[in-house]
Scaffold this active site. Sequence first.
Site, PDB file in Angstrom:
ATOM      1  N   GLY A  99      -9.680 -25.498  -2.537  1.00 11.10           N
ATOM      2  CA  GLY A  99     -11.089 -25.172  -2.716  1.00 11.10           C
ATOM      3  C   GLY A  99     -12.013 -25.798  -1.697  1.00 11.10           C
ATOM      4  O   GLY A  99     -13.048 -26.364  -2.066  1.00 11.10           O
ATOM      5  N   SER A 120       4.867   2.167   8.035  1.00 10.09           N
ATOM      6  CA  SER A 120       4.527   0.983   7.253  1.00 10.09           C
ATOM      7  C   SER A 120       5.689   0.577   6.354  1.00 10.09           C
ATOM      8  O   SER A 120       6.265   1.410   5.650  1.00 10.09           O
ATOM      9  CB  SER A 120       3.297   1.251   6.391  1.00 10.09           C
ATOM     10  OG  SER A 120       2.164   1.491   7.190  1.00 10.09           O
ATOM     11  N   HIS A 179       0.818  -1.216   0.000  1.00  5.94           N
ATOM     12  CA  HIS A 179       0.000   0.000   0.000  1.00  5.94           C
ATOM     13  C   HIS A 179       0.852   1.266   0.000  1.00  5.94           C
ATOM     14  O   HIS A 179       0.341   2.351  -0.302  1.00  5.94           O
ATOM     15  CB  HIS A 179      -0.974  -0.012   1.188  1.00  5.94           C
ATOM     16  CG  HIS A 179      -0.348   0.242   2.520  1.00  5.94           C
ATOM     17  ND1 HIS A 179       0.023  -0.771   3.375  1.00  5.94           N
ATOM     18  CD2 HIS A 179      -0.011   1.395   3.155  1.00  5.94           C
ATOM     19  CE1 HIS A 179       0.533  -0.255   4.478  1.00  5.94           C
ATOM     20  NE2 HIS A 179       0.528   1.059   4.366  1.00  5.94           N
ATOM     21  N   THR A 220      -1.378 -17.847   5.097  1.00  4.55           N
ATOM     22  CA  THR A 220      -1.648 -16.967   6.229  1.00  4.55           C
ATOM     23  C   THR A 220      -2.596 -15.847   5.849  1.00  4.55           C
ATOM     24  O   THR A 220      -2.659 -15.417   4.708  1.00  4.55           O
ATOM     25  CB  THR A 220      -0.343 -16.370   6.772  1.00  4.55           C
ATOM     26  OG1 THR A 220      -0.621 -15.706   8.003  1.00  4.55           O
ATOM     27  CG2 THR A 220       0.257 -15.359   5.810  1.00  4.55           C
ATOM     28  N   ASP A 237       0.284  -7.889   1.777  1.00  4.36           N
ATOM     29  CA  ASP A 237       0.551  -6.459   1.617  1.00  4.36           C
ATOM     30  C   ASP A 237       2.055  -6.179   1.562  1.00  4.36           C
ATOM     31  O   ASP A 237       2.547  -5.210   2.136  1.00  4.36           O
ATOM     32  CB  ASP A 237      -0.094  -5.661   2.763  1.00  4.36           C
ATOM     33  CG  ASP A 237      -0.076  -4.157   2.496  1.00  4.36           C
ATOM     34  OD1 ASP A 237      -0.078  -3.757   1.319  1.00  4.36           O
ATOM     35  OD2 ASP A 237      -0.026  -3.383   3.472  1.00  4.36           O
TER      36      ASP A 237
END
Length: 334
Positions: free
Chosen positions: A250, A191, A88, A174, A118
Amino acid sequence: MLAVVLLLLVPDFRGKNISPWQIFNLTEQKPQPLSYAKAVRLAGPAVVNIYSEDIQVDPIYGRQPRKVTRLGSGVIMHNQGYILTNFHVVQSADLIVVVLQRGQELHAELIGYDTLTDLAVLKVQASNLPVIPQSSTLTAQVGDVVLAIGNPLNLGQTVTQGIVSATGQSGLSTSYLQFLQMDAAINEGNSGGALINSNGELVGINSRKFTQANSNLNIQGIFFAVPYQLAHKIMLKIIEHGRVIRGWLGVEANDSVASLKGFVIGAVTPNSPAMKAGLKSGDVVYQIDDIPLQNVKQGLDVVAEATPGSVLNFRVSRDNQQLVIPVTIAEVPN
């Protein structure tokens, strides 16, 4: 008498004209203050400031393009110029500038990213880069003292201190809530920075603080970081493939409460590898290939780290029968 004994045992005292009562003052040494300065000296130079610029064009005719700058931190992981940060921080960036603690400015290239964790990998062209200390055997434990290093609010490099509140996971399956949790403060700009231990070794990549839809709740001291083992694994996959490729089964699953350890399959996704192989709701999966399973997390990690197209043999308990069901793993759908 004690002074005489000390003079006999420590010959260095004899030639210094020290009176007997001064010997006791010499032996009383002030304890050293507890400090993490050495850890910060080792890790700090490898934590960089990241400025990403996004040129936004207004669709209204005649409006000038607007430049939006985002602030973050990053960690130099390799002397070839690879830097880990949060996705981000650099998302949609047209220009990424990395600023080293010694003041050197470098333009960075986005190698790839992973939205689930992220994380993003940048690369700069430079030599003699400081690399953060890393230990492949490091395992964070609840109660460990940790330090978060970053550039909050563009104030320059700062350090916050806390402890590990809950340990994270290292597998590719995770989720956000399974990250490393700590109470070292993470603010805007922190961050992508480094979370280190008292030896200066990388424990994780700082992510963000806990957020909740109910803004009336005043939540404090809950911050997250991507565990080092997982972050390093993600980085290597991005460098190799430009993205993170995860295997997909799945199914919805829960830990088994039966005598067999492993996981119980709940719902099966239509047209998924699990359905095509014949796995059913209620099956207890206790082993994949030659790996005995302890819980659902381990089983999903084995699947996530499998190469799409590979075949895994699932050992399943169904209606008091032991079955071996081969499953062709697919890639996680977008």
